[in-house]
Design an enzyme around this catalytic site. Structure first.
Site, PDB file in Angstrom:
ATOM      1  N   TYR A   1       0.825  -1.200   0.000  1.00  0.00           N
ATOM      2  CA  TYR A   1       0.000   0.000   0.000  1.00  0.00           C
ATOM      3  C   TYR A   1       0.864   1.257   0.000  1.00  0.00           C
ATOM      4  O   TYR A   1       0.686   2.139  -0.841  1.00  0.00           O
ATOM      5  CB  TYR A   1      -0.935  -0.005   1.215  1.00  0.00           C
ATOM      6  CG  TYR A   1      -1.748   1.260   1.348  1.00  0.00           C
ATOM      7  CD1 TYR A   1      -2.864   1.486   0.549  1.00  0.00           C
ATOM      8  CD2 TYR A   1      -1.378   2.256   2.260  1.00  0.00           C
ATOM      9  CE1 TYR A   1      -3.598   2.660   0.651  1.00  0.00           C
ATOM     10  CE2 TYR A   1      -2.108   3.428   2.368  1.00  0.00           C
ATOM     11  CZ  TYR A   1      -3.214   3.624   1.565  1.00  0.00           C
ATOM     12  OH  TYR A   1      -3.927   4.795   1.669  1.00  0.00           O
TER      13      TYR A   1
ATOM     14  N   ASP B   1     -10.125   9.725   5.452  1.00  0.00           N
ATOM     15  CA  ASP B   1      -8.765  10.283   5.444  1.00  0.00           C
ATOM     16  C   ASP B   1      -8.830  11.783   5.233  1.00  0.00           C
ATOM     17  O   ASP B   1      -9.110  12.232   4.127  1.00  0.00           O
ATOM     18  CB  ASP B   1      -7.958   9.620   4.328  1.00  0.00           C
ATOM     19  CG  ASP B   1      -6.492  10.039   4.336  1.00  0.00           C
ATOM     20  OD1 ASP B   1      -6.125  11.005   5.025  1.00  0.00           O
ATOM     21  OD2 ASP B   1      -5.708   9.390   3.629  1.00  0.00           O
TER      22      ASP B   1
END
Lengths: 127, 127
Positions: free
Chosen positions: B15, B39
């Site tokens: 990731y 986020d």
């Protein structure tokens, strides 16, 4: 309204210091009524004052050193990496953990989740 | 059953590498269908493939370096601290973030929450 980042940071510092050096009462004073603790994540959530007291009282007699390594704050939440060293004579148990906490308007902890497993706990010669 | 810690660790490494150096498709391939992204924490949760694609596609053209600093795994979840450096000619933007992820049985990401605020983003001379 979310508490100021400095207030959250202060609670986090007080928490790690109290876990390492303080009394169970000092730790619990940082929690809001009704707070929950999941430590480590995946184990049953502790929800009552009695369960929190039982969980933390184990630490009270230990000789420990705590250090906050980094704190990341987002709104009324924080994720932080800390190190807890338990001194057992010739040996230290070194533990590094990431905790995630939520806070009320007074920067009291309303929830705590601890991310770690056995691999994050290491026994080393006393430093 | 929770995926093996090594599988989770591998997804986390992939990731961060993909966020820094990869394509949007490479990032999205690490997510399970129906995954959610918050986020930073406190902002609206992205829930659709289109929203995730929009979020990550912004990164694709940037010259970045990513580094996983520490990963803490608990069951089917992980919390990890990472550093992302965006190279803008004379200047670097250095960002340190703690992400918390949940995973399915194949160690694909089912949820991501990122803990950071503006203070965790610093502009420094290119190193």
């Amino acid at each position: 309204m979310a508490p100021a980042p400095d207030s959250i940071r202060s609670t986090v510092e007080n928490y790690v210091r109290s876990v390492a050096k303080g009394t169970t009462d000092e730790i619990l004073a940082l929690y809001a009524p009704g707070a929950t603790v999941e430590d480590p994540v995946g184990t049953p959530v502790r929800t009552t004052d009695e369960e929190l007291r039982e969980f933390y009282s184990v630490l009270e007699s230990l000789d420990q050193t705590g250090e906050v390594i980094t704190v990341k704050i987002a709104g009324n939440t924080a994720a932080f990496l800390f190190r807890l060293v338990t001194h057992l004579g010739e040996q230290d148990i070194v533990m590094e953990v990431i905790d995630v906490m939520t806070f009320d308007d007074d920067a009291r902890i309303t929830g705590m989740k601890a991310y770690w497993n056995q691999e994050d706990m290491q026994t080393v010669p006393a430093g």
